[in-house]
Design an enzyme around this catalytic site. Structure first.
Site, PDB file in Angstrom:
ATOM      1  N   CYS A   1     -44.210  30.995 -56.618  1.00  0.00           N
ATOM      2  CA  CYS A   1     -43.297  30.682 -57.725  1.00  0.00           C
ATOM      3  C   CYS A   1     -43.476  31.636 -58.907  1.00  0.00           C
ATOM      4  CB  CYS A   1     -43.501  29.242 -58.154  1.00  0.00           C
ATOM      5  SG  CYS A   1     -43.531  28.111 -56.763  1.00  0.00           S
TER       6      CYS A   1
ATOM      7  N   HIS B   1     -41.317  28.203 -64.808  1.00  0.00           N
ATOM      8  CA  HIS B   1     -40.926  27.878 -63.431  1.00  0.00           C
ATOM      9  C   HIS B   1     -40.542  26.399 -63.380  1.00  0.00           C
ATOM     10  CE1 HIS B   1     -40.979  26.937 -59.282  1.00  0.00           C
ATOM     11  NE2 HIS B   1     -42.190  26.408 -59.264  1.00  0.00           N
TER      12      HIS B   1
ATOM     13  N   ASN C   1     -36.867  22.471 -56.800  1.00  0.00           N
ATOM     14  CA  ASN C   1     -37.862  23.539 -56.944  1.00  0.00           C
ATOM     15  C   ASN C   1     -37.481  24.677 -55.998  1.00  0.00           C
ATOM     16  OD1 ASN C   1     -40.080  25.236 -56.769  1.00  0.00           O
ATOM     17  ND2 ASN C   1     -41.590  23.582 -56.799  1.00  0.00           N
TER      18      ASN C   1
HETATM   19  O1  UT7 Z   1     -43.747  25.078 -57.427  1.00  0.00           O
HETATM   20  C1  UT7 Z   1     -45.080  25.357 -57.254  1.00  0.00           C
HETATM   21  C2  UT7 Z   1     -45.976  24.529 -58.075  1.00  0.00           C
HETATM   22  N1  UT7 Z   1     -45.825  23.133 -57.754  1.00  0.00           N
HETATM   23  C3  UT7 Z   1     -45.963  22.201 -58.685  1.00  0.00           C
HETATM   24  O2  UT7 Z   1     -46.171  22.539 -59.814  1.00  0.00           O
HETATM   25  C4  UT7 Z   1     -45.857  20.758 -58.260  1.00  0.00           C
HETATM   26  C5  UT7 Z   1     -46.797  19.918 -59.060  1.00  0.00           C
HETATM   27  N2  UT7 Z   1     -46.824  18.544 -58.671  1.00  0.00           N
HETATM   28  C6  UT7 Z   1     -45.799  17.658 -58.822  1.00  0.00           C
HETATM   29  O3  UT7 Z   1     -44.727  18.029 -59.244  1.00  0.00           O
HETATM   30  C7  UT7 Z   1     -46.051  16.213 -58.536  1.00  0.00           C
HETATM   31  O4  UT7 Z   1     -47.428  16.035 -58.307  1.00  0.00           O
HETATM   32  C8  UT7 Z   1     -45.255  15.643 -57.327  1.00  0.00           C
HETATM   33  C9  UT7 Z   1     -43.764  15.568 -57.667  1.00  0.00           C
HETATM   34  C10 UT7 Z   1     -45.455  16.533 -56.111  1.00  0.00           C
HETATM   35  C11 UT7 Z   1     -45.720  14.249 -57.016  1.00  0.00           C
HETATM   36  O5  UT7 Z   1     -45.602  13.407 -58.171  1.00  0.00           O
HETATM   37  P1  UT7 Z   1     -46.827  12.548 -58.699  1.00  0.00           P
HETATM   38  O6  UT7 Z   1     -46.355  11.797 -59.849  1.00  0.00           O
HETATM   39  O7  UT7 Z   1     -47.989  13.474 -58.896  1.00  0.00           O
HETATM   40  O8  UT7 Z   1     -47.069  11.562 -57.511  1.00  0.00           O
HETATM   41  P2  UT7 Z   1     -48.411  11.286 -56.709  1.00  0.00           P
HETATM   42  O9  UT7 Z   1     -48.603  12.326 -55.668  1.00  0.00           O
HETATM   43  O10 UT7 Z   1     -49.524  11.011 -57.673  1.00  0.00           O
HETATM   44  O11 UT7 Z   1     -48.028   9.933 -56.012  1.00  0.00           O
HETATM   45  C12 UT7 Z   1     -47.801   8.711 -56.756  1.00  0.00           C
HETATM   46  C13 UT7 Z   1     -47.263   7.666 -55.812  1.00  0.00           C
HETATM   47  C14 UT7 Z   1     -48.037   7.580 -54.510  1.00  0.00           C
HETATM   48  O12 UT7 Z   1     -48.072   6.238 -54.104  1.00  0.00           O
HETATM   49  P3  UT7 Z   1     -49.379   5.340 -54.317  1.00  0.00           P
HETATM   50  O13 UT7 Z   1     -50.485   6.055 -53.594  1.00  0.00           O
HETATM   51  O14 UT7 Z   1     -49.592   5.303 -55.796  1.00  0.00           O
HETATM   52  O15 UT7 Z   1     -48.989   4.029 -53.713  1.00  0.00           O
HETATM   53  C15 UT7 Z   1     -47.174   8.357 -53.545  1.00  0.00           C
HETATM   54  O16 UT7 Z   1     -47.364   7.956 -52.205  1.00  0.00           O
HETATM   55  O17 UT7 Z   1     -45.916   7.998 -55.459  1.00  0.00           O
HETATM   56  C16 UT7 Z   1     -45.805   7.995 -54.039  1.00  0.00           C
HETATM   57  N3  UT7 Z   1     -44.781   8.965 -53.663  1.00  0.00           N
HETATM   58  C17 UT7 Z   1     -43.495   8.623 -53.519  1.00  0.00           C
HETATM   59  N4  UT7 Z   1     -42.838   7.474 -53.642  1.00  0.00           N
HETATM   60  C18 UT7 Z   1     -41.503   7.479 -53.424  1.00  0.00           C
HETATM   61  C19 UT7 Z   1     -44.936  10.292 -53.422  1.00  0.00           C
HETATM   62  N5  UT7 Z   1     -43.757  10.826 -53.119  1.00  0.00           N
HETATM   63  C20 UT7 Z   1     -42.841   9.839 -53.162  1.00  0.00           C
HETATM   64  C21 UT7 Z   1     -41.456   9.785 -52.928  1.00  0.00           C
HETATM   65  N6  UT7 Z   1     -40.826   8.597 -53.085  1.00  0.00           N
HETATM   66  N7  UT7 Z   1     -40.728  10.873 -52.611  1.00  0.00           N
END
Ligand code: UT7
Length: 324
Positions: free
Chosen positions: A112, A248, A278
């Protein structure tokens, strides 16, 4: 001579996919995707549409919207982590498609951050006096490398391309640049089809994108906030002197966190995440093009752009926007 960015163009594939599409594939919903990422739609490339095709589309937009010619382009850089194939490079295919008879051509891999890296390389070629007109692309077909069984990543990605033209000029418009990397975070965001280990840890070799979202989120916010100040200082400005911040577009919450931490006003940021998802190396030019189309970015405005992502790696620039 110095390097001046003189034109910008972008392209996205025709097919628009909304969040509801994913509700039948994985356990997710529109509300989660919007509130956790800011994404509402993204574009998917067609089955027979690859990164080189998206580059050609961006070049067409650049030519048509800026009244420039590509005839004497002498170098092509394509920043991508989703090339049509490993060899030949996307850049050579673009050189051929555009009929750039005398152009050198390379792909670069900086995820990215690739678009900013490409501009910095092009600036160096022009400043060295070896080249005079360089086309830089940030282009991806991420949806071809997406794991549609992983709800935390499959909802994020979209396809698109951006291109800028850099030309030799007595006075350039790139005021400052910064680059950096942190290879020990490689395992947190990867796409592997060969080697089964990264940083001494086992990884999945299925040729799909895998991400430890929380780790990358935290690294991105801390690193980019720090590098915003470095860029302002290197361009002998204060952050308040920047007209538009173009980070980004990985997640709207990252952009908000960057503004919170740095004190930079959110309303002076440009984003592409909400409508394109993204798009990795394409996200910065897509955001900038949106800003230009919407009449936000004016001639002479100072833009601070920073890319960050898989590597882990980052690169940023301060640019005084010229005459596109
Ligand atoms: O482009 C290159 C660089 N990339 C980035 O900068 C990405 C950085 N990271 C992010 O943008 C975020 O971490 C994500 C969008 C990937 C994920 O969001 P988050 O708020 O960090 O979610 P998380 O991984 O902490 O998950 C929170 C909860 C989990 O459930 P539990 O364990 O709390 O029950 C996940 O299983 O959200 C759940 N979850 C979802 N729920 C519904 C994860 N993905 C989904 C989904 N729909 N699509």
């Amino acid at each position: 001579m110095q390097a001046k960015i003189t034109a910008l163009g972008t392209y996205v594939p025709e097919r628009i996919v909304d969040n509801h599409y994913f509700e039948s594939i994985v356990e997710t919903n529109d509300e989660w995707i919007i509130s956790r990422t800011g994404i509402r739609t993204r574009h998917f490339a067609a089955e027979n549409e690859y990164t080189s095709h998206l580059c050609a589309g961006a070049a067409k937009s650049l030519v048509e919207e800026n009244n420039v010619t590509l005839d004497d382009v002498d170098f092509v850089v394509v920043a991508t982590v989703t090339p049509d194939q490993t060899m030949p490079s996307v850049a050579t295919q673009v050189q051929d498609k555009l009929g750039l008879t005398h152009a050198g051509a390379i792909d670069i891999s900086a995820a990215c951050a690739g678009f900013a890296y490409g501009i910095i390389l092009a600036q160096g070629l022009i400043a060295a006096g070896t080249h005079r007109k360089v086309l830089v692309f940030g282009a991806e077909t991420l949806t071809k490398f997406t794991n549609y069984e992983d709800r935390s990543s499959c909802v994020l990605f979209g396809d698109g391309a951006g291109a800028v033209l850099l030309e030799a000029a007595p006075k350039g418009n790139i005021l400052a640049a910064v680059t950096g990397s942190q290879g020990d975070g490689g395992k947190d965001l990867y796409l592997s089809n060969l080697r089964k280990q990264i940083n001494g840890q086992d990884v999945i070799t299925d040729n799909k994108i895998h991400q430890n979202g929380r780790a990358v989120f935290k690294w991105a916010v801390n690193t980019v906030t720090e590098q915003m100040s470095v860029l302002a200082e290197r361009s002998r400005m204060k952050l308040q002197d920047i007209d538009w911040f173009v980070p980004h577009s990985a997640n709207m919450r990252i952009i908000e966190a960057l503004c919170n931490q740095s004190g930079f006003p959110l309303e002076k940021t440009l984003e592409s995440i909400s409508i394109y998802g993204n798009t990795s190396s394409a996200s910065i030019p897509l955001a900038l093009h949106r800003g230009l189309r919407e009449g936000k970015v004016k001639k002479g405005d100072r833009l601070l752009m920073i890319g960050f992502g898989g590597g882990l790696v980052y690169a940023g620039l301060v640019v005084e926007w010229g005459n596109p």
